[in-house]
Design an enzyme around this catalytic site. Structure first.
Site, short mmCIF file in Angstrom:
data_model
loop_
_atom_site.label_atom_id
_atom_site.label_comp_id
_atom_site.label_asym_id
_atom_site.label_seq_id
_atom_site.Cartn_x
_atom_site.Cartn_y
_atom_site.Cartn_z
N HIS A 10 0.87 -1.18 0.00
CA HIS A 10 0.00 0.00 0.00
C HIS A 10 0.90 1.23 0.00
CE1 HIS A 10 -3.19 -2.74 1.97
NE2 HIS A 10 -3.43 -2.63 0.68
N GLU B 189 1.67 3.44 3.05
CA GLU B 189 2.20 2.80 4.26
C GLU B 189 3.71 2.71 4.08
OE1 GLU B 189 -0.10 -0.78 4.76
OE2 GLU B 189 -1.99 0.33 4.67
N HIS C 3 3.28 -3.69 6.50
CA HIS C 3 2.18 -2.74 6.33
C HIS C 3 2.24 -1.69 7.44
CE1 HIS C 3 -0.39 -5.06 3.34
NE2 HIS C 3 0.56 -5.93 3.66
N GLU D 4 2.12 -5.58 10.56
CA GLU D 4 1.70 -4.17 10.68
C GLU D 4 2.64 -3.52 11.67
OE1 GLU D 4 -0.87 -2.71 9.11
OE2 GLU D 4 -2.04 -4.39 8.31
#
Length: 542
Positions: A135, A138, A242, A352
């Site tokens: 993404h 990110e 991420h 993440e």
């Protein structure tokens, strides 16, 4: 009593099928060398720990970055390209740079190999990977992967742990899968979707084939490049970085019964915040759930904050021990980690790593410090479980043999050199092996905590019927008059989550990059640097 029964089983298995704690090298080409995989070779003080491989002498040392080479700032695509090219020119014996393809807007999707054998395949040496910036907005993962490269190459000669890791692992690092989205993003933006998608407006982490549901989204160039890449290189372990949360999320991401919750007053169960759709969330567990939980805990427990499970915001969910099943958090269709696992047997976890998606640059040093140990310890888990070779009675490797751990219906396959790897927790297992033209084999083996079990399996040719033998003789007769040197391409079926499901992928024989460019399917892979000693012509994708 159970302990003695297990030891007895191991002894019987060793006698019957050749379980060994030293690799027996099959008959392969002379230029291939053998990688040591025993952690105790350089880590004699190893101790068992839920945090991964730990001990008095096996902790990576603190990284003191050379800001003159790589500072804690954001690097646009041109800056990143210059850094990667300069690094592979400066460290030709530890790095190799190649592109797996281009983004929609024509930016290279660079991958840096970091290993003591970047241009050659070493027997028994697994390939692992990190992917960042899927993404575009990110951005933390993109930068800490650049610093991971710098950390590995500058620590090789001074840190025994890093030397062991690079001597026994080929690490492929793709800092940015979505450079177009990154170019459209804005520093300091913690939330929102600006730059999340590629330049055509597609979410790349919803763009892969899905096991549970048909994915009708048009496949994008960035996605196609990754699919070709992981079809070509047999990765054992993978992490996708991420931002927007602080958690290690493991497969499955999707579930056959995902239900969108239209009203919070009528739906039961934990609900996701309005950033995504609200879902009734239930876990969707893989046959390797114990391994995925261990891998996720390895990352979370070595992270400075993740294992605390603290929510990034009051409206955001918290995660026990800093890990979650993907579908239990929120189901999604077309995710990359499920594709890696189901289609190719690669164990991928979504990491993440920052509450803010694109934090100010002055915070990057903090994010690196938080993730440094986790990034290293996670990769070392590729050396847990079982590995070995599948060979014919002459000791020649069997390529694309299909393997499955009994009771775990997602399979994996051997490489061109007959190698295989599978991350497993300590215990007693049965390996099921299938190969065209050979009698299937079931092999019992044991996995221990201290080092990987090295298991060599010899397959016996199947006996064709008399009719088949006669037909074979008739077909082969012309070959005596006109021998052919053409090697047939091999199809690569991988067993899916159920025994009745077979997923087939077409693959060509492994390519060797000598110079310039080499076509891999529809993807062009370019070696960015060739060492003067001629090692470049040994750049083998295994």
């Amino acid at each position: 009593m159970l302990k003695y029964k297990s030891l007895a089983l191991l002894a019987v298995t060793a006698c019957a099928v050749g379980v060994a704690y030293a690799i027996q090298v099959p008959q392969v080409q002379d230029q291939l060398s053998l990688a040591s995989t025993d952690r105790q070779d350089v880590l004699p003080a190893y101790q068992s720990s839920p945090n991964g491989f730990t001990g008095a002498s096996d902790q990576p040392r603190a990284y003191r970055p050379d800001t003159a080479s790589l500072d804690f700032v954001y690097h646009n695509h041109d800056d990143m390209t210059r850094y990667l090219r300069a690094t592979t020119a400066r460290y030709p014996n530890l790095t190799a740079l190649y592109s797996i393809g281009k983004s929609v807007q024509g930016r290279d999707l660079w991958v840096m190999v970091v290993s003591s054998s970047p241009y050659e395949h070493m027997l028994g040496k697994p390939d692992v990977k990190y992917i960042g910036n899927i993404h575009g907005n990110e951005a933390v993962g993109r930068e800490i992967l650049l610093h991971l490269i710098q950390y590995l190459i500058t620590s090789y000669t001074t840190d025994p742990y890093i030397k062991w890791l690079l001597d026994n692992t080929r690490i492929h690092i793709l800092p940015s899968l979505n450079p177009d989205g990154y170019a459209a993003s804005k520093e300091g933006t913690c939330d929102g979707g600006q730059g999340r998608y590629n330049s055509r407006g597609f979410d790349l982490n919803r763009n892969f084939p899905d096991y549970f549901k048909q994915n009708n989204k048009r496949s994008q160039p960035e996605t196609e490049a990754v699919k070709e890449w992981i079809n070509k290189i047999q990765f054992v372990l993978s992490g996708s970085l991420h931002g927007g949360a602080l958690v290690a999320s493991y497969p499955y991401d999707n579930t056959p019964n995902a239900k969108i919750c239209r009203s919070s007053s009528t739906c039961a169960g934990p609900l996701l915040s309005s950033v995504f759709h609200s879902y009734v969330s239930q876990p969707s567990l893989t046959p390797d759930d114990d391994v995925f939980k261990h891998l996720s805990l390895t990352y979370a427990n070595n992270h400075a904050k993740m294992s605390r499970g603290v929510a990034c915001k009051s409206a955001s969910p918290s995660f026990e021990n800093g890990i979650t099943n993907g579908a239990a958090w929120y189901p999604l269709t077309g995710g990359m980690q499920d594709f890696n696992y189901v289609w190719h047997g690669c164990l991928e976890v979504t990491l993440e790593v920052s509450c803010c998606k694109f934090p100010p640059a002055y915070e990057l040093r903090k994010y690196w410090d938080d993730n440094q140990l986790s990034l290293i310890k996670f990769l070392a888990e590729a050396h847990r479980g079982v590995q070995g070779f599948v060979m014919d009675p002459n000791g020649s490797p069997i390529e694309k043999a299909q393997l499955k751990i009994k009771g775990r219906d997602v399979g994996f396959a051997t490489t061109k050199y007959g190698e295989f790897w599978r991350v497993l927790m300590p215990g007693v297992y049965k390996l099921e092996v299938f190969a065209d033209g050979f009698v299937p084999r079931d092999v019992d083996f044991m996995v221990v905590e201290q080092h990987p079990t090295l298991l060599n399996v010899t397959m016996q040719p199947s006996k064709p019927s008399s009719a088949e033998s006669s037909a074979g003789q008739l077909e082969l007769e012309p070959q005596k008059k006109k021998p052919s040197s053409v090697v047939a391409l091999v199809r690569n079926p991988i067993r899916g989550p159920t025994a009745s499901t077979t997923i087939s992928t077409s693959t060509a024989s492994d390519a060797t990059i000598a110079s310039g460019e080499e076509e891999i399917g529809s993807t062009t892979v370019r070696a960015e640097h060739q060492p003067e000693n001629g090692a470049g012509d040994q750049f083998v994708f295994a």
